[in-house]
Scaffold this motif. Structure first.
Motif, short mmCIF file in Angstrom:
data_model
loop_
_atom_site.label_atom_id
_atom_site.label_comp_id
_atom_site.label_asym_id
_atom_site.label_seq_id
_atom_site.Cartn_x
_atom_site.Cartn_y
_atom_site.Cartn_z
N THR A 223 42.75 36.75 40.48
CA THR A 223 43.09 35.26 39.65
C THR A 223 42.14 34.31 39.61
O THR A 223 42.64 33.78 38.38
CB THR A 223 44.42 34.81 40.47
OG1 THR A 223 44.02 34.37 42.11
CG2 THR A 223 45.93 35.59 40.99
N THR A 224 41.50 34.33 40.58
CA THR A 224 40.17 33.20 40.42
C THR A 224 39.16 34.17 40.10
O THR A 224 38.33 34.93 40.93
CB THR A 224 40.34 32.24 41.82
OG1 THR A 224 41.67 31.08 41.77
CG2 THR A 224 39.34 31.44 41.16
N PRO A 225 38.13 33.67 39.32
CA PRO A 225 37.03 34.64 38.98
C PRO A 225 35.54 33.96 39.81
O PRO A 225 35.93 33.08 39.93
CB PRO A 225 36.96 34.47 37.75
CG PRO A 225 37.39 32.85 37.69
CD PRO A 225 38.63 32.59 38.25
N ILE A 226 35.23 34.96 39.94
CA ILE A 226 34.27 34.95 40.81
C ILE A 226 32.32 34.67 40.31
O ILE A 226 32.40 36.07 39.30
CB ILE A 226 33.96 35.35 41.73
CG1 ILE A 226 34.87 35.33 42.83
CG2 ILE A 226 32.81 34.72 42.75
CD1 ILE A 226 34.39 36.52 44.62
N ASN A 227 31.82 34.28 40.10
CA ASN A 227 30.52 34.36 39.22
C ASN A 227 29.34 35.21 39.32
O ASN A 227 29.52 35.83 40.82
CB ASN A 227 29.17 33.06 39.45
CG ASN A 227 28.38 32.66 38.27
OD1 ASN A 227 27.61 33.45 37.84
ND2 ASN A 227 28.14 31.57 37.31
N ILE A 228 28.98 36.13 38.60
CA ILE A 228 28.68 37.85 38.82
C ILE A 228 27.27 37.23 39.46
O ILE A 228 26.36 37.75 40.11
CB ILE A 228 28.42 38.15 37.68
CG1 ILE A 228 27.81 39.32 38.36
CG2 ILE A 228 27.41 37.88 36.40
CD1 ILE A 228 28.07 40.56 37.48
N GLU A 229 26.52 35.67 39.21
CA GLU A 229 24.93 35.67 39.82
C GLU A 229 25.44 35.39 41.20
O GLU A 229 25.50 34.13 41.39
CB GLU A 229 24.37 34.22 38.90
CG GLU A 229 24.28 34.62 37.84
CD GLU A 229 23.90 34.03 37.13
OE1 GLU A 229 24.11 32.98 37.40
OE2 GLU A 229 23.69 34.04 35.22
N GLN A 230 24.81 36.07 42.33
CA GLN A 230 25.17 35.73 43.30
C GLN A 230 23.36 36.71 44.43
O GLN A 230 23.09 37.13 43.50
CB GLN A 230 26.35 36.08 44.26
CG GLN A 230 27.76 36.07 43.91
CD GLN A 230 27.72 34.50 44.10
OE1 GLN A 230 27.14 34.49 45.24
NE2 GLN A 230 29.19 33.86 43.31
N ASP A 231 23.32 35.66 45.60
CA ASP A 231 22.27 36.55 46.37
C ASP A 231 22.13 37.89 46.83
O ASP A 231 21.34 38.34 46.50
CB ASP A 231 21.82 35.60 47.43
CG ASP A 231 21.55 34.00 46.76
OD1 ASP A 231 20.91 34.47 45.97
OD2 ASP A 231 21.55 32.98 48.17
N PHE A 232 23.70 38.14 46.87
CA PHE A 232 23.44 39.73 47.37
C PHE A 232 24.17 40.44 46.03
O PHE A 232 23.83 41.68 46.71
CB PHE A 232 25.18 39.42 48.49
CG PHE A 232 26.06 38.71 47.75
CD1 PHE A 232 26.70 39.31 47.29
CD2 PHE A 232 26.41 37.86 48.33
CE1 PHE A 232 28.60 39.79 46.88
CE2 PHE A 232 27.79 36.93 47.76
CZ PHE A 232 28.45 37.87 46.77
N GLY B 32 36.60 39.51 39.73
CA GLY B 32 36.84 39.32 40.59
C GLY B 32 36.69 39.71 42.30
O GLY B 32 37.26 39.18 42.79
N GLY B 33 35.55 40.22 42.49
CA GLY B 33 35.06 40.29 43.96
C GLY B 33 34.01 41.37 43.85
O GLY B 33 33.60 41.63 42.38
N PHE B 34 33.78 41.34 44.69
CA PHE B 34 32.64 42.53 44.50
C PHE B 34 32.77 43.84 45.88
O PHE B 34 33.75 42.60 46.57
CB PHE B 34 30.99 42.15 45.32
CG PHE B 34 30.44 40.73 44.68
CD1 PHE B 34 29.74 41.09 43.51
CD2 PHE B 34 31.05 39.59 44.20
CE1 PHE B 34 29.57 40.67 42.38
CE2 PHE B 34 30.83 38.87 43.75
CZ PHE B 34 29.53 38.84 42.55
N GLU B 35 32.98 44.88 45.68
CA GLU B 35 32.71 45.62 46.94
C GLU B 35 31.24 46.46 47.47
O GLU B 35 30.80 46.97 46.43
CB GLU B 35 33.82 47.03 46.23
CG GLU B 35 34.90 46.65 45.27
CD GLU B 35 35.65 47.75 45.72
OE1 GLU B 35 36.78 48.00 45.04
OE2 GLU B 35 35.32 48.57 44.93
#
Length: 411
Positions: free
Chosen positions: A79-88, A227-230
């Motif tokens: 439902t709520t997006p996450i920015n793909i630019e993450q440290d991990f 949407g998220g990271f697996e």
């Protein structure tokens, strides 16, 4: 020279031993040992196989750990997006034991044909997705190719294909509702390039895998919103430890959950297999031990005269007890040999030919999986040998009650 072992060997190899009154009882005791180890091997192999297969399937669909936005409220829908630019991302360098980090986004939709329809969860993934799991369960076609600028290829389960009477390379129509109820639903067309059958009915009945850019387009997201990271781990055994480490490393606005947290009832259920296995092992060892005690007592009573003669010649009670314990150990080892030969053969037949099938609606697998490690085989055999041997020590003390003068008198 170990004369106790020498006498035990002579007793075992003697013709009188094979034709004695105790022979049927001895055969029953050996058979009990063999049946016990067969049942224990099968119990361990099936329980471990089911646990391993179920957790691997769940990890294949969901990853070992999912990182999502707190606003998703445990929903399968992004439902709520996450920015793909993450440290991990794309690599979790701060934590060891991580195999892959992959992006995803889910969207609920409906597949329609001229005569039927089926609700689905469209899981959008990218070129970083680990296809190892789906390669194993691909029954037709090929995996979607995400190297193109945009693709309409999707991977659909055999369950959905059969329900909608579709086939490979068919074009399907999918309807997706907008986030606002006043908006007209989006209708998209996709091509079935691959069909999978994992046997995990909970996911097979509604999961469609496709391009994450399709979900981004449907949700009006940018290419940097997911949407998220697996997170896929190298070993499932580290899931609790790595789950805590991942949670501590991600941002304050993000939440991470292991598949143990997402599906607690499934994992609580498969944990019960361990309790069942321990009960089976305890019962089988007890039954085998009781049969061996009976066989030992019969062997002793049948050779009262021999015991009296050995005592008269100066043998101690301990030495004579060793003779019969060596004899009993030989019978235990004989039972273990045949039990392992038959039990491992049965496990091998099931592994290669899948003779026993299960209802996937109940057990999440269509064929009974079996797995047993060399360590488990060794521990089962050593444990059975040791426990049966210890159970024989107390009954062997009956030898100390035999009087040489009385026993020789009737020889």
């Amino acid at each position: 020279m170990n004369y106790e072992l020498f006498i035990a060997k002579r007793i075992i190899t003697g013709k009188k031993y094979k034709n004695s009154i105790s022979s049927p009882i001895i055969k029953i005791a050996v058979t009990a040992i063999a049946l016990g180890i067969i049942i224990m091997l099968i119990a361990v192999a099936t329980a471990t196989g089911l646990q391993t297969k179920i957790r691997d399937k769940m990890a294949g669909f969901k990853g070992h750990v999912q990182i999502v936005n707190y606003d998703n409220n445990n929903s399968d829908v992004s439902t709520t997006p996450i920015n793909i630019e993450q440290d991990f991302y794309p690599e979790f360098n701060s934590i060891e034991g991580i195999k892959n980090v992959q992006i995803f986004a889910n969207k609920v939709g409906i597949l329609r044909t001229e005569t039927d329809f089926e609700g689905i969860v469209f899981k959008g993934v990218s070129s970083d997705y680990d296809w190892t799991f789906f390669k194993e369960y691909l029954v037709a076609g090929i995996l979607p190719n995400f190297d193109k600028p945009r693709t309409k290829d999707v991977l659909l389960s055999q369950t959905i294909v059969n329900r909608l009477q579709l086939k490979l390379n068919d074009t399907i129509s999918a309807t997706f509702l907008k986030t606002r109820s006043s908006k007209i639903p989006s209708i998209k067309k996709y091509v079935i390039t691959g069909i999978y059958n994992s046997g995990f009915a909970q996911f097979d009945k509604n999961m469609m895998i496709g391009d994450i850019r399709e979900v981004q387009n449907l949700n009006k997201w940018t290419e940097n919103q997911v949407g998220g990271f697996e997170v896929v781990l190298n070993s499932f055994d580290d899931i609790d430890e790595k789950g805590e480490e991942i949670y501590s490393e991600i941002g304050a606005t993000l939440n991470s959950k292991t598949i143990l947290d997402m599906y607690p009832t499934v994992f609580e259920w498969i944990k019960l297999f361990d309790n069942n296995v321990w009960v089976i092992i305890a019962i089988m060892i007890l039954v085998a031990g009781i049969n061996m005690i009976t066989a030992l007592l019969v062997l002793i009573l049948e050779r009262v005269q021999m015991i009296g003669i050995l005592k008269a010649l100066g043998s101690t009670n301990t030495s004579i007890r060793k003779v019969f314990l060596y004899n009993a150990s030989y019978l235990i080892l004989k039972g273990l040999f045949w039990g392992n030969a038959i039990g491992l053969s049965i496990i091998g037949i099931q592994h290669f030919f899948g003779v026993i099938t299960l209802n996937p609606e109940t057990y999440y697998v269509s064929i009974m999986p079996v797995y047993i490690s060399l360590k488990a085989i060794i521990l089962l055999n050593l444990g059975t040998l040791l426990m049966c041997f210890l159970m024989l020590i107390i009954p062997s003390y009956i030898i100390t009650k035999i009087n040489p003068s009385k026993s020789i008198k009737f020889a």
